[in-house]
Write an enzyme that holds these catalytic residues in place. Structure first.
Site, mmCIF file in Angstrom:
data_model
loop_
_atom_site.group_PDB
_atom_site.id
_atom_site.type_symbol
_atom_site.label_atom_id
_atom_site.label_comp_id
_atom_site.label_asym_id
_atom_site.label_seq_id
_atom_site.Cartn_x
_atom_site.Cartn_y
_atom_site.Cartn_z
ATOM 1 N N ARG A 11 -4.554 -10.005 -2.706
ATOM 2 C CA ARG A 11 -5.323 -11.229 -2.941
ATOM 3 C C ARG A 11 -4.646 -12.439 -2.300
ATOM 4 N NH1 ARG A 11 -9.808 -11.814 -2.313
ATOM 5 N NH2 ARG A 11 -9.830 -14.019 -2.075
ATOM 6 N N GLU A 63 -8.226 -16.716 4.368
ATOM 7 C CA GLU A 63 -9.467 -17.477 4.211
ATOM 8 C C GLU A 63 -9.278 -18.957 4.532
ATOM 9 O OE1 GLU A 63 -10.304 -16.577 0.176
ATOM 10 O OE2 GLU A 63 -11.129 -14.594 0.634
ATOM 11 N N ARG A 101 0.845 -1.208 0.000
ATOM 12 C CA ARG A 101 0.000 0.000 0.000
ATOM 13 C C ARG A 101 0.872 1.247 0.000
ATOM 14 N NH1 ARG A 101 -5.310 -0.321 0.636
ATOM 15 N NH2 ARG A 101 -6.251 -2.204 1.483
ATOM 16 N N ARG A 102 1.874 1.255 0.836
ATOM 17 C CA ARG A 102 2.766 2.418 0.917
ATOM 18 C C ARG A 102 3.558 2.588 -0.373
ATOM 19 N NH1 ARG A 102 4.921 1.262 7.018
ATOM 20 N NH2 ARG A 102 3.019 1.929 8.067
ATOM 21 N N ARG A 107 1.634 -18.883 -8.212
ATOM 22 C CA ARG A 107 0.904 -19.434 -7.070
ATOM 23 C C ARG A 107 0.476 -20.884 -7.279
ATOM 24 N NH1 ARG A 107 -3.087 -17.881 -10.349
ATOM 25 N NH2 ARG A 107 -5.210 -18.579 -9.979
ATOM 26 N N GLN A 152 4.514 -15.766 -1.796
ATOM 27 C CA GLN A 152 5.645 -15.163 -2.505
ATOM 28 C C GLN A 152 5.492 -15.296 -4.016
ATOM 29 O OE1 GLN A 152 8.772 -17.366 -0.568
ATOM 30 N NE2 GLN A 152 9.100 -15.779 0.969
ATOM 31 N N GLY A 153 5.040 -16.442 -4.474
ATOM 32 C CA GLY A 153 4.850 -16.639 -5.902
ATOM 33 C C GLY A 153 3.740 -15.787 -6.479
ATOM 34 N N TYR A 154 2.640 -15.674 -5.743
ATOM 35 C CA TYR A 154 1.501 -14.888 -6.197
ATOM 36 C C TYR A 154 1.848 -13.409 -6.248
ATOM 37 C CZ TYR A 154 -3.593 -14.270 -6.851
ATOM 38 O OH TYR A 154 -4.840 -14.004 -7.352
ATOM 39 N N ASN A 168 -6.402 -14.756 0.423
ATOM 40 C CA ASN A 168 -6.539 -16.201 0.218
ATOM 41 C C ASN A 168 -5.951 -16.988 1.381
ATOM 42 O OD1 ASN A 168 -7.728 -15.714 -2.230
ATOM 43 N ND2 ASN A 168 -5.951 -16.273 -3.447
#
Length: 118
Positions: free
Chosen positions: A36, A43, A15-16, A89, A80-82, A40
């Site tokens: 995301r 969740e 965000r920053r 991912r 890390q992959g996503y 995920n």
């Protein structure tokens, strides 16, 4: 919990970096992937904890702990992959899903053994 905190911190950093203020969830593609991935992982955490707990109590603590550590590792690789690319991912996603099924099997085996066989 440390993993969830790490993932949340990565969203804050993204965000920053890309100047995306809350409550916005869209913007730069790298931010969106990081956001995301964090969502995920969050969740699936209650499912993971529940299965880990039941399998640990009713099946075997050692086997369950190994599966739990492998699951956490695959979720870290997933995150890390996503964050780098959506395709990154997939391998860790399949591995973590497989580990959840293993934990489900261990939990069910332990519950059946506990309640059906004296």
């Amino acid at each position: 919990v440390l993993f969830l905190a790490y993932f949340a911190m990565q969203v804050i950093y993204a965000r920053r970096k890309y100047k995306i203020s809350p409550p916005e969830t869209t913007g730069h593609p790298e931010f969106e992937r990081t956001f995301r991935a964090q969502a995920n992982c969050s969740e699936y955490f209650p499912i993971f904890i529940s299965l880990l707990w039941v399998a640990g109590i009713f099946f075997h603590q050692g086997v369950t702990a190994v599966c739990g550590l492998l699951y956490l590792y695959t979720r870290l690789k997933y995150f890390q992959g996503y964050a780098v690319a959506a395709q990154g991912r997939l391998g860790p996603l399949y591995a973590s899903a497989w580990l959840l099924w293993v934990l489900m099997g261990l939990a069910l085996a332990g519950l059946l053994a506990h309640f059906l066989w004296p």
